[in-house]
Design a protein around this motif. Structure first.
Motif, PDB file in Angstrom:
ATOM      1  N   VAL A  11      31.742  50.862  39.708  1.00  0.00           N
ATOM      2  CA  VAL A  11      33.058  50.211  39.642  1.00  0.00           C
ATOM      3  C   VAL A  11      32.968  48.794  39.078  1.00  0.00           C
ATOM      4  O   VAL A  11      33.883  47.988  39.274  1.00  0.00           O
ATOM      5  N   ASP A  14      35.899  47.821  37.072  1.00  0.00           N
ATOM      6  CA  ASP A  14      37.072  47.624  37.931  1.00  0.00           C
ATOM      7  C   ASP A  14      37.044  46.249  38.587  1.00  0.00           C
ATOM      8  O   ASP A  14      38.094  45.621  38.785  1.00  0.00           O
ATOM      9  N   LEU A  54      36.637  50.026  46.361  1.00  0.00           N
ATOM     10  CA  LEU A  54      36.669  50.808  45.123  1.00  0.00           C
ATOM     11  C   LEU A  54      35.639  51.925  45.139  1.00  0.00           C
ATOM     12  O   LEU A  54      35.904  53.037  44.659  1.00  0.00           O
ATOM     13  N   HIS A  69      43.387  50.281  43.900  1.00  0.00           N
ATOM     14  CA  HIS A  69      43.095  49.032  43.182  1.00  0.00           C
ATOM     15  C   HIS A  69      43.794  47.860  43.868  1.00  0.00           C
ATOM     16  O   HIS A  69      43.205  46.801  44.073  1.00  0.00           O
TER      17      HIS A  69
END
Length: 321
Positions: A11, A14, A54, A69
């Motif tokens: 992640v 992200d 995440l 998120h």
């Protein structure tokens, strides 16, 4: 994922997006309030908590939902707010390698900035439209307050049991990690067994993280910690390494009871902690909780994200090296 590199994880892209989004989530009409919030939010940090959110989300469903998120962002905002308040209470001059908010501005602005971030996180949380998730994460803010009260009532308390220390560590650190793991699961799955085990994973991981942090407070420099070293001990907050040393070296009780009022008191205590078995026993306690956290992942299917959640236990333990 190498044990000492948190962001070699599935992640990491992200997290980059999260870093860009954070400051846009906390606009304020008052420029001073905005600047105070921005000061710490943009200072970086490990982003451990949103990374876990995440990873849990991806481990359950492979694809991270927009609500997950947002939960990761909410988790980091809540954590940042708690740090701002902690620094005022403990009078820490630095955080994440920069001036603490109350040092750069003042106590009043810092308290208001922390309150502002808590309020913002609550607003975004409510907009997830998931009542059970709202209940779970809202409880965390209550836990922060209870943890601070428990800590303030036990300063310089040489009779503090280890179990009380662990309870306090849960309120101050593990509660947010545990609850955000559970909430991430609930946003994508109705499997009670998985969500409960993820809560327990976060609980044990968070307690271990706090124990390791308390060990580092005794043995590391402020550059590594991102805050002044030995601050807990100086403030009378007796953590695992000190409590275990008390059991072995009873004579240091009188030094603690007089609240380090004599010259070299701190240095004497630190020497006993470092040369005795207090740090080793604290590390063993952390290892027990890390093993317990690993056992909670057995219901997740095999994936890179699950492997990263497992590797986080190594990362936490290897912060000592």
């Amino acid at each position: 994922m190498k044990p000492n590199r948190l962001f070699d994880i599935p992640v990491k892209e992200d997290i980059k997006i999260l870093n860009r989004n954070l400051i846009n989530l906390v606009p304020a009409q008052d420029p001073i309030l905005y600047a105070a919030s921005e000061h710490l939010l943009t200072a970086g940090g490990k982003r451990l908590r949103p990374s876990i959110v995440l990873l849990v989300s991806k481990a359950i469903n492979e694809k991270i939902l927009p609500s997950q998120h947002r939960l990761a962002e909410i988790t980091e905002i809540i954590h940042t707010a708690s740090l701002i308040h902690d620094d005022v209470i403990d009078d820490c001059s630095t955080r994440r390698g920069i001036k603490a908010v109350h040092t750069k501005f003042n106590n009043k602005i810092a308290v208001l900035a922390g309150d502002f971030l808590f309020a913002k996180s609550s607003w975004y949380l409510a907009n997830l439209n998931q009542l059970e998730v709202v209940k779970i994460i809202s409880k965390v803010i209550t836990d922060f307050a209870e943890g601070e009260v428990k800590q303030s009532l036990s300063l310089f308390d040489i009779t503090l049991p280890i179990n009380n220390y662990i309870e306090k560590s849960f309120y101050k650190t593990a509660s947010l990690i545990a609850s955000s793991c559970q909430a991430a699961s609930m946003l994508t799955s109705n499997n009670y067994r998985i969500s409960l085990n993820l809560y327990l994973y976060g609980k044990h991981l968070g307690i271990a993280f706090q124990i390791i942090d308390d060990i580092l407070d005794m043995i590391s420099s402020g550059n590594i910690l991102g805050k002044p070293e030995k601050s807990d001990l100086k403030n009378g907050n007796l953590t695992a390494p000190c409590l275990f040393t008390l059991f072995e070296q009873g004579y240091i009780k009188k030094i603690i009871k007089r609240e380090f009022c004599e010259y070299n008191d701190i240095e004497i205590i630190l020497k006993e902690i470092k040369t005795g078995r207090g740090i080793l026993k604290a590390k063993d306690l952390a290892s027990e909780h890390l093993q317990a956290s690993l056992n909670c992942l057995k219901y997740l299917k095999e994936s890179d994200s699950k492997q990263s959640l497992q590797n986080l236990t190594e990362y936490i333990l290897n912060r000592l090296y």
